[in-house]
Write a protein that holds these residues in place. Structure first.
Motif, short mmCIF file in Angstrom:
data_model
loop_
_atom_site.label_atom_id
_atom_site.label_comp_id
_atom_site.label_asym_id
_atom_site.label_seq_id
_atom_site.Cartn_x
_atom_site.Cartn_y
_atom_site.Cartn_z
N PHE A 25 0.77 -15.13 -5.68
CA PHE A 25 -0.43 -14.71 -6.19
C PHE A 25 -0.15 -13.26 -7.00
O PHE A 25 -0.34 -13.10 -8.25
CB PHE A 25 -1.69 -14.56 -5.20
N ARG A 29 0.08 -12.42 -10.87
CA ARG A 29 -0.69 -11.29 -11.69
C ARG A 29 -0.03 -10.45 -12.24
O ARG A 29 -0.34 -9.71 -13.30
CB ARG A 29 -1.58 -10.51 -10.47
N ASP A 60 -1.03 -18.14 -13.80
CA ASP A 60 -2.07 -17.20 -13.09
C ASP A 60 -3.26 -17.64 -12.92
O ASP A 60 -3.80 -17.82 -11.76
CB ASP A 60 -1.82 -15.76 -13.65
N LEU A 64 -4.51 -18.93 -9.05
CA LEU A 64 -5.53 -17.96 -8.50
C LEU A 64 -7.09 -18.74 -8.41
O LEU A 64 -7.43 -19.00 -7.24
CB LEU A 64 -5.94 -16.91 -9.39
N PHE A 110 -6.62 -9.54 -2.67
CA PHE A 110 -7.17 -10.65 -3.64
C PHE A 110 -8.29 -9.94 -4.49
O PHE A 110 -8.17 -9.94 -5.62
CB PHE A 110 -7.95 -11.72 -2.80
N ASN A 114 -7.75 -9.05 -8.26
CA ASN A 114 -8.59 -9.67 -9.28
C ASN A 114 -9.61 -8.66 -10.01
O ASN A 114 -9.79 -9.18 -11.39
CB ASN A 114 -9.60 -10.53 -8.29
#
Length: 194
Positions: A25, A29, A60, A64, A110, A114
Motif C-alpha cells: 500500500f 502511494r 494505487d 487501496l 492507512f 490516505n
C-alpha cells in the motif's frame, strides 16, 4: 529499549497485522509521486512519465479501494448504477467490530497516507502553476481526482461504519430489537383470539 520504541499504534511497519499489505500500500502511494517528481526533474519525456504515473495511480486506486482498505481498516466501498434508471448509489461496507479488531498501527498508516497524498498532489499542482508547467496540470488533476475520491469514500465509509456500530450496539445492548420482534410476533399469533 526496543519495546519503548515500538508501542502499539506507533508508525512502525513491524507492528502491522498485515505487513505485506501495508508495505505494498505504501509503495503504491509513494511510487506515483516519486515517478512524477523525478520524471519532471530528470527527463523531458512527458509521454513516458504521464503513462507510467497514470498506471501507478490506477494500481494505487485499485489496491487501496479493494485490498488495503479491507485488510488494514476493515472498510470497503463501491459504486452501483441502477440499470433501469441510471441512478448511481454508493455502497459502504465495514467489518463487524465483534469479529475483527483493527490494528492501531495499520489504521494510523492507512489514514495518514490516505489524507497526505491528496495534499501532496495539491502542492505539486501549485508548483506546476508557479513554474508555468501547465502541460503537467492534466496529470495532476487526474491524480487529485483519484486520490480525493478514495479519501472521501473511505471517510464516508468510516463514518457509516461508526454510525451503524453505534446504532447496532444501542439496539442489541438494550434488546430493543428482540423486544420489538417478540411483541410483533406475539400480536400476530394472538390476533383474533379475544
Amino acid at each position: 529499549m526496543e519495546s519503548a520504541q515500538h508501542t502499539p499504534g506507533s508508525l512502525s511497519w513491524r507492528l502491522s497485522s498485515h505487513p505485506i499489505t501495508l508495505l505494498t500500500f505504501l509503495a503504491f502511494r509513494m511510487s506515483s509521486l516519486l515517478v512524477y517528481l523525478f520524471g519532471v526533474l530528470l527527463t523531458d519525456n512527458m509521454v513516458l512519465i504521464f503513462i507510467i504515473t497514470i498506471l501507478l495511480l490506477a494500481a494505487d486506486f485499485y489496491y487501496l479501494k479493494n485490498i488495503a482498505g479491507r485488510r488494514l481498516v476493515g472498510l470497503r466501498w463501491w459504486n452501483e448504477v441502477d440499470p433501469s434508471s441510471g441512478d448511481s448509489r454508493w455502497v459502504f461496507e465495514s467489518s463487524d467490530p465483534a469479529t475483527r479488531q483493527i490494528n492501531a498501527t495499520d489504521s494510523r498508516f492507512f489514514w495518514l497516507a490516505n489524507y497526505a497524498q491528496p495534499l501532496l498532489w495539491v502542492a505539486l499542482a501549485i508548483l506546476a502553476l508557479l513554474r508555468f508547467k501547465f502541460m503537467w496540470l492534466p496529470l495532476v488533476a487526474i491524480a487529485l481526482i483519484l486520490t480525493i475520491t478514495n479519501s472521501l469514500a473511505f471517510s464516508r465509509c468510516d463514518k457509516f461504519s461508526q454510525a451503524s456500530n453505534l446504532a447496532g450496539s444501542a439496539l442489541y445492548s438494550s434488546n430493543i430489537a428482540g423486544n420489538l420482534a417478540s411483541n410483533m410476533v406475539g400480536r400476530f399469533f394472538t390476533f383474533g383470539r379475544s
